[in-house]
Motif scaffolding. Sequence first.
Motif, PDB file in Angstrom:
ATOM      1  N   UNK A 117      -3.836   7.263  -9.558  1.00  0.00           N
ATOM      2  CA  UNK A 117      -3.494   6.850  -8.189  1.00  0.00           C
ATOM      3  C   UNK A 117      -4.745   6.853  -7.311  1.00  0.00           C
ATOM      4  N   UNK A 118      -5.581   7.909  -7.476  1.00  0.00           N
ATOM      5  CA  UNK A 118      -6.813   7.982  -6.677  1.00  0.00           C
ATOM      6  C   UNK A 118      -7.716   6.779  -6.976  1.00  0.00           C
ATOM      7  N   UNK A 119      -7.804   6.426  -8.249  1.00  0.00           N
ATOM      8  CA  UNK A 119      -8.629   5.293  -8.661  1.00  0.00           C
ATOM      9  C   UNK A 119      -8.111   3.972  -8.075  1.00  0.00           C
ATOM     10  N   UNK A 120      -6.803   3.824  -8.125  1.00  0.00           N
ATOM     11  CA  UNK A 120      -6.170   2.618  -7.605  1.00  0.00           C
ATOM     12  C   UNK A 120      -6.403   2.513  -6.092  1.00  0.00           C
ATOM     13  N   UNK A 121      -6.311   3.673  -5.422  1.00  0.00           N
ATOM     14  CA  UNK A 121      -6.534   3.708  -3.989  1.00  0.00           C
ATOM     15  C   UNK A 121      -7.947   3.228  -3.647  1.00  0.00           C
ATOM     16  N   UNK A 122      -8.899   3.673  -4.456  1.00  0.00           N
ATOM     17  CA  UNK A 122     -10.304   3.305  -4.234  1.00  0.00           C
ATOM     18  C   UNK A 122     -10.500   1.793  -4.454  1.00  0.00           C
TER      19      UNK A 122
ATOM     20  N   UNK B 242      -3.301 -10.751  -1.293  1.00  0.00           N
ATOM     21  CA  UNK B 242      -2.906 -11.394  -2.550  1.00  0.00           C
ATOM     22  C   UNK B 242      -2.332 -10.402  -3.554  1.00  0.00           C
ATOM     23  N   UNK B 243      -2.485  -9.102  -3.222  1.00  0.00           N
ATOM     24  CA  UNK B 243      -2.227  -8.076  -4.218  1.00  0.00           C
ATOM     25  C   UNK B 243      -0.953  -7.301  -3.935  1.00  0.00           C
ATOM     26  N   UNK B 244      -0.151  -7.074  -4.961  1.00  0.00           N
ATOM     27  CA  UNK B 244       0.946  -6.145  -4.828  1.00  0.00           C
ATOM     28  C   UNK B 244       0.757  -5.089  -5.925  1.00  0.00           C
ATOM     29  N   UNK B 245       1.072  -3.840  -5.589  1.00  0.00           N
ATOM     30  CA  UNK B 245       0.857  -2.760  -6.539  1.00  0.00           C
ATOM     31  C   UNK B 245       2.064  -2.640  -7.453  1.00  0.00           C
ATOM     32  N   UNK B 246       1.810  -2.424  -8.730  1.00  0.00           N
ATOM     33  CA  UNK B 246       2.894  -2.226  -9.680  1.00  0.00           C
ATOM     34  C   UNK B 246       2.508  -1.057 -10.579  1.00  0.00           C
ATOM     35  N   UNK B 247       2.935   0.136 -10.175  1.00  0.00           N
ATOM     36  CA  UNK B 247       2.545   1.331 -10.926  1.00  0.00           C
ATOM     37  C   UNK B 247       3.332   1.476 -12.211  1.00  0.00           C
ATOM     38  N   UNK B 248       4.390   0.706 -12.364  1.00  0.00           N
ATOM     39  CA  UNK B 248       5.174   0.743 -13.594  1.00  0.00           C
ATOM     40  C   UNK B 248       4.598  -0.205 -14.642  1.00  0.00           C
ATOM     41  N   UNK B 249       3.546  -0.879 -14.296  1.00  0.00           N
ATOM     42  CA  UNK B 249       2.919  -1.852 -15.209  1.00  0.00           C
ATOM     43  C   UNK B 249       2.407  -1.142 -16.461  1.00  0.00           C
TER      44      UNK B 249
ATOM     45  N   UNK C 280       0.787  -1.232   0.000  1.00  0.00           N
ATOM     46  CA  UNK C 280       0.000   0.000   0.000  1.00  0.00           C
ATOM     47  C   UNK C 280       0.825   1.293   0.000  1.00  0.00           C
ATOM     48  N   UNK C 281       1.993   1.260   0.662  1.00  0.00           N
ATOM     49  CA  UNK C 281       2.787   2.482   0.788  1.00  0.00           C
ATOM     50  C   UNK C 281       3.210   3.030  -0.583  1.00  0.00           C
ATOM     51  N   UNK C 282       3.209   2.173  -1.579  1.00  0.00           N
ATOM     52  CA  UNK C 282       3.550   2.579  -2.937  1.00  0.00           C
ATOM     53  C   UNK C 282       2.607   3.674  -3.445  1.00  0.00           C
ATOM     54  N   UNK C 283       1.362   3.625  -2.979  1.00  0.00           N
ATOM     55  CA  UNK C 283       0.375   4.604  -3.439  1.00  0.00           C
ATOM     56  C   UNK C 283       0.808   6.022  -3.076  1.00  0.00           C
ATOM     57  N   UNK C 284       1.353   6.194  -1.865  1.00  0.00           N
ATOM     58  CA  UNK C 284       1.824   7.531  -1.463  1.00  0.00           C
ATOM     59  C   UNK C 284       3.003   7.962  -2.317  1.00  0.00           C
ATOM     60  N   UNK C 285       3.904   7.042  -2.555  1.00  0.00           N
ATOM     61  CA  UNK C 285       5.068   7.383  -3.387  1.00  0.00           C
ATOM     62  C   UNK C 285       4.642   7.735  -4.807  1.00  0.00           C
ATOM     63  N   UNK C 286       3.670   6.992  -5.315  1.00  0.00           N
ATOM     64  CA  UNK C 286       3.174   7.260  -6.671  1.00  0.00           C
ATOM     65  C   UNK C 286       2.518   8.640  -6.731  1.00  0.00           C
TER      66      UNK C 286
END
Lengths: 427, 427
Positions: A247-252, A265-272, A228-234
């Motif tokens: 980012x707001x959408x992903x957070x929701x 089960x989920x890991x965030x990958x904003x570089x995807x 989750x902390x990735x969301x703040x960095x993003x």
Amino acid sequence: MKTNRRSQAVFPRGIVSHLPESAARKRQVEERILSVFAQWGFQEIIPGAFEFFDQLQQGTDDRLLEDSYKLTDRGSGRVMVLRPDVTLQIARIAATTLAGAPKPLRLSYRSSAYRYENDQARKNREVSQVGVELLGLEQPEADAEMVAIAVESLERAGLRSYQIALGQAAFVRGMIERPDLGPEPRAAIRDAVLRKDLSQLEAITAEAHLSPAHRQGLLELPRLFGKEEILDRAEAVADNPASKGAVANLREVYRFLRIYGLDRYVVMDLGEARGFDYYTGILFEVFAEGVGQKVGGGGRYDRLIGKFGEPCPATGFALDVDLLQEALERQRALSEYRGPDFLIVDLSKDKTVALELAKGLRKRGDRAARDIIRRELERSIAYAKESRIAQVLVLGARGAKPDEAVVIDCRSNERKKLKIRKILGKS
Amino acid sequence: MKTNRRSQAVFPRGIVSHLPESAARKRQVEERILSVFAQWGFQEIIPGAFEFFDQLQQGTDDRLLEDSYKLTDRGSGRVMVLRPDVTLQIARIAATTLAGAPKPLRLSYRSSAYRYENDQARKNREVSQVGVELLGLEQPEADAEMVAIAVESLERAGLRSYQIALGQAAFVRGMIERPDLGPEPRAAIRDAVLRKDLSQLEAITAEAHLSPAHRQGLLELPRLFGKEEILDRAEAVADNPASKGAVANLREVYRFLRIYGLDRYVVMDLGEARGFDYYTGILFEVFAEGVGQKVGGGGRYDRLIGKFGEPCPATGFALDVDLLQEALERQRALSEYRGPDFLIVDLSKDKTVALELAKGLRKRGDRAARDIIRRELERSIAYAKESRIAQVLVLGARGAKPDEAVVIDCRSNERKKLKIRKILGKS
């Protein structure tokens, strides 16, 4: 010529035929997942095998079509393609035949997509898939539903170790599609981000005359991977409305996944940035332990259906059944193969008893094969064992009455005489 | 250009996409028949989509291959065909990969065959089939098993009115493949027999310098159609060992069918000469009331597998699922289409109750869709009705407690408040 032909392969590379053992397990995987889809209210559709090239061209980039199998339609002379992607096809159907259908429309499928491999990782040219498409909803909850169904499908299939990498197409797009970046550096950056190749990314961005902040943001992309902390960095990196919105959408969506209890089960990958050009929002990939490539993925494609007619927001995902089966086999999560329940060996002259017995067994749902070949009983038993048949029923054996069968258990080799009525469970 | 494109067809002729209602019924037909196959001890195999052209060429006549879709294998440059016939493909697999498998080998499949139409009657270019192959048995009882399974499949599918036309490939072949007949008159005679065109047959045989007895026999062929008595008439006509053997074989198979109690579904057609060149013995076609063409067929092909490798006697049949579905729909023999069991409309802020409810319903096997869209309740109910959803469950409705749902029956419009625990059947 003949020798030459013999030295060639018997069947095309990348094309798999499933023999009984493997086919049974493949169907097991499919049925388990399809039952999840049905329980979430999805209705199966069965798309036809061919599409017109010029029709699909309206909705997709040239790379996919280049990678498709083309055929000539004898009647019209038009070029057809063998279904290269099921979502594309469902989008066409949704925009035309199903344009007036009540929304949300939940569709599922079990189908195959056919492509020449241009991607080294993908070995199969016939990709057997099960998937869902949820049409008519733009809410983040719809995207969360996709991830939830994916997780439940994998759980039901029996997979023990897997991960879902969640990204947002608009985030990378907002970072790359900028007036100060031409199409070539854009493509190169996207490629480097995708491969998480930092040194490549440094080199390209150094040449591209970017603001220091923008460059720093681009260099962050491959590192925006984690919980989750990735969301703040993003959010800190996002210097444009599209990326901020992403980012707001992903957070929701992540919020819903936490409510669902699926965040582990989920890991965030904003570089995807992988996938077809049709993804516009949330996108995700499914990785299973023991398989070197993703076993599935999906995402939001709000602009695709409109290219074929009536616009409609949509989200969906698909799982690659063969890869998933491979992962499940490695994790020993599928049932052991079983042959038929009974082999009926009829040594009597009167066929009617064997017939009645077979009918009775089948009527109650058992699987009963007839031997038919005339051979030594021991050879029939050996055959049954080799074919993983559970029991042999012998009629007309020496010393047995006409209404009796000798029952041989193929595991224990135990033999006993039983009345036919008794075998059929009648009193 | 754009206008021109729009005036063209959106999808290729002869390619059918099944939308949810039709897809559900199609799967119903398939599952019913596949369960019969399994109960007779058949094991499914899933053949790959492509074969090499030169491989298939070993086993079939040029007409079938001419009618197949060809593709170029990018890696090897070799020509591939999209599976034009499943039996041919299984024969190749049986002769190679499965050559050492214990016999009898009972295989079943659910697959599609792809052909350009050269046959006016066949409309679909993607022929969706379910079928079985019984390998390793030359006994007439094996052929009787094929007819028995065909009948049981049609019964299980729910078909009420149908007929099986039973022939023997060697009978007509013995009458036509004679030294005094060249290839051209042979083909013409076969064609006339097939179309039961007596005047054409008279004309050809008059020109062909045949013995009066042989000519009389040929003229009898189109009339050798009917019940058991046809066998005696055929025996009288048969003036060569192949045809005589064919009648004796047919008599034996018919004897088994009588024991099975299936003779009432069968009519004999000794003039039957249709089908691929691969049939060598018993062959049959299935006709259903209300469909203008055969819905399935099969037969014995003892020499086909040997063309690909290890020889092996074999018999089998297939049913055309789409045509069968058409017949069943006309006879109203399929279940009415049903949407999901529940639509969950969540007006509350706390998502967890809706989530728990959905989870609970799905866990017990019910199909529950979430509405997600924010709209007037009446619109959600209208949507549910249109989508054939049985009940709407409203959470967070005014006047309802947090652990209660308003249950709306879409048929009766009846509404009542119920505790969630009660809905889930917990005490």
